[in-house]
Design a protein around this motif. Sequence first.
Motif, PDB file in Angstrom:
ATOM      1  N   UNK A  84       0.806  -1.198  -0.287  1.00  0.00           N
ATOM      2  CA  UNK A  84       0.257   0.165  -0.225  1.00  0.00           C
ATOM      3  C   UNK A  84       0.686   0.939   0.364  1.00  0.00           C
ATOM      4  N   UNK A  85       1.977   0.640   0.859  1.00  0.00           N
ATOM      5  CA  UNK A  85       3.219   2.345   1.001  1.00  0.00           C
ATOM      6  C   UNK A  85       3.759   2.296  -0.882  1.00  0.00           C
ATOM      7  N   UNK A  86       4.223   1.386  -1.722  1.00  0.00           N
ATOM      8  CA  UNK A  86       4.956   1.513  -2.280  1.00  0.00           C
ATOM      9  C   UNK A  86       3.866   1.637  -3.971  1.00  0.00           C
ATOM     10  N   UNK A  87       2.320   1.973  -3.477  1.00  0.00           N
ATOM     11  CA  UNK A  87       1.646   1.911  -4.879  1.00  0.00           C
ATOM     12  C   UNK A  87       0.847   3.397  -4.606  1.00  0.00           C
ATOM     13  N   UNK A  88       1.202   3.758  -3.544  1.00  0.00           N
ATOM     14  CA  UNK A  88       0.111   5.369  -3.091  1.00  0.00           C
ATOM     15  C   UNK A  88      -0.108   5.292  -2.329  1.00  0.00           C
ATOM     16  N   UNK A  89      -1.569   4.399  -2.047  1.00  0.00           N
ATOM     17  CA  UNK A  89      -2.922   4.247  -1.501  1.00  0.00           C
ATOM     18  C   UNK A  89      -2.280   4.704  -0.045  1.00  0.00           C
ATOM     19  N   UNK A  90      -1.162   3.927   1.207  1.00  0.00           N
ATOM     20  CA  UNK A  90      -1.590   4.563   2.254  1.00  0.00           C
ATOM     21  C   UNK A  90      -1.952   5.571   1.932  1.00  0.00           C
ATOM     22  N   UNK A  91      -0.742   6.515   1.775  1.00  0.00           N
ATOM     23  CA  UNK A  91      -0.308   7.739   2.121  1.00  0.00           C
ATOM     24  C   UNK A  91      -1.804   8.526   1.190  1.00  0.00           C
ATOM     25  N   UNK A  92      -2.244   8.427   0.792  1.00  0.00           N
ATOM     26  CA  UNK A  92      -3.302   8.619  -0.205  1.00  0.00           C
ATOM     27  C   UNK A  92      -4.919   8.708   0.435  1.00  0.00           C
ATOM     28  N   UNK A  93      -4.352   7.808   1.472  1.00  0.00           N
ATOM     29  CA  UNK A  93      -5.846   7.037   2.236  1.00  0.00           C
ATOM     30  C   UNK A  93      -5.675   8.061   3.683  1.00  0.00           C
ATOM     31  N   UNK A  94      -4.951   8.106   4.084  1.00  0.00           N
ATOM     32  CA  UNK A  94      -5.092   8.421   5.590  1.00  0.00           C
ATOM     33  C   UNK A  94      -4.535  10.925   5.142  1.00  0.00           C
ATOM     34  N   UNK A  95      -3.807  11.299   4.306  1.00  0.00           N
ATOM     35  CA  UNK A  95      -4.819  12.309   3.754  1.00  0.00           C
ATOM     36  C   UNK A  95      -5.682  13.121   3.476  1.00  0.00           C
ATOM     37  N   UNK A  96      -6.135  12.080   2.983  1.00  0.00           N
ATOM     38  CA  UNK A  96      -7.616  12.107   2.580  1.00  0.00           C
ATOM     39  C   UNK A  96      -7.930  13.360   1.440  1.00  0.00           C
ATOM     40  N   UNK A  97      -6.340  11.959   0.289  1.00  0.00           N
ATOM     41  CA  UNK A  97      -5.907  13.409  -0.750  1.00  0.00           C
ATOM     42  C   UNK A  97      -6.731  12.898  -1.538  1.00  0.00           C
ATOM     43  N   UNK A  98      -7.438  14.075  -3.214  1.00  0.00           N
ATOM     44  CA  UNK A  98      -8.718  13.607  -3.909  1.00  0.00           C
ATOM     45  C   UNK A  98      -9.045  12.215  -4.667  1.00  0.00           C
ATOM     46  N   UNK A  99      -9.166  11.239  -4.625  1.00  0.00           N
ATOM     47  CA  UNK A  99      -9.490  10.351  -5.540  1.00  0.00           C
ATOM     48  C   UNK A  99      -9.282   9.263  -4.713  1.00  0.00           C
ATOM     49  N   UNK A 100      -8.752   8.765  -3.306  1.00  0.00           N
ATOM     50  CA  UNK A 100      -9.076   7.796  -2.459  1.00  0.00           C
ATOM     51  C   UNK A 100      -9.929   8.081  -1.234  1.00  0.00           C
ATOM     52  N   UNK A 101     -10.349   6.659  -1.195  1.00  0.00           N
ATOM     53  CA  UNK A 101     -11.369   7.482   0.057  1.00  0.00           C
ATOM     54  C   UNK A 101     -10.344   7.057   1.363  1.00  0.00           C
ATOM     55  N   UNK A 102     -11.278   8.483   1.677  1.00  0.00           N
ATOM     56  CA  UNK A 102     -11.095   8.710   2.978  1.00  0.00           C
ATOM     57  C   UNK A 102     -10.905   7.778   4.442  1.00  0.00           C
ATOM     58  N   UNK A 103      -9.645   7.758   5.061  1.00  0.00           N
ATOM     59  CA  UNK A 103      -9.562   6.516   5.998  1.00  0.00           C
ATOM     60  C   UNK A 103      -9.101   7.306   7.152  1.00  0.00           C
TER      61      UNK A 103
END
Length: 129
Positions: A84-103
């Motif tokens: 998840x870190x390498x594909x960008x999902x980890x940071x994307x979801x925890x920062x609530x970045x656009x295009x990622x489900x907020x976690x």
Amino acid sequence: MARLTYTFLALLAFLGAAVTACTSDNSEDIDPQPKPQPEQCDTTNVTFAKTVSPILAANCYSCHSSSVATNGVVLDTYAGVQKQANNGNLVGVITHAPGYPPMPQGGAKLPACDINKIKSWVKAGAPNN
């Protein structure tokens, strides 16, 4: 009449002094309590085992452990987190970045310090340390 004028002038001087006496006071003079400093966030020496994993355990394992694995996301193993870190999902979801489900889903955003620690670890290459 002179006495009334003298009394009036004395009263006027007293009121003027009383009004201007506090104009240079500031909150530190009135309330010398030290203000709390913002908590410092140490993002040095961030490790997977001692920093990242405990954050994920407290916030993510209820939905993303090996036994639950919501949407196939496993965060209770290094391999799962690394993916998840390498594909960008980890940071994307925890920062609530656009295009990622907020976690965490349905929960409050992680504290900024926790997010910064995880981002620091990912930026360092997401090492297994």
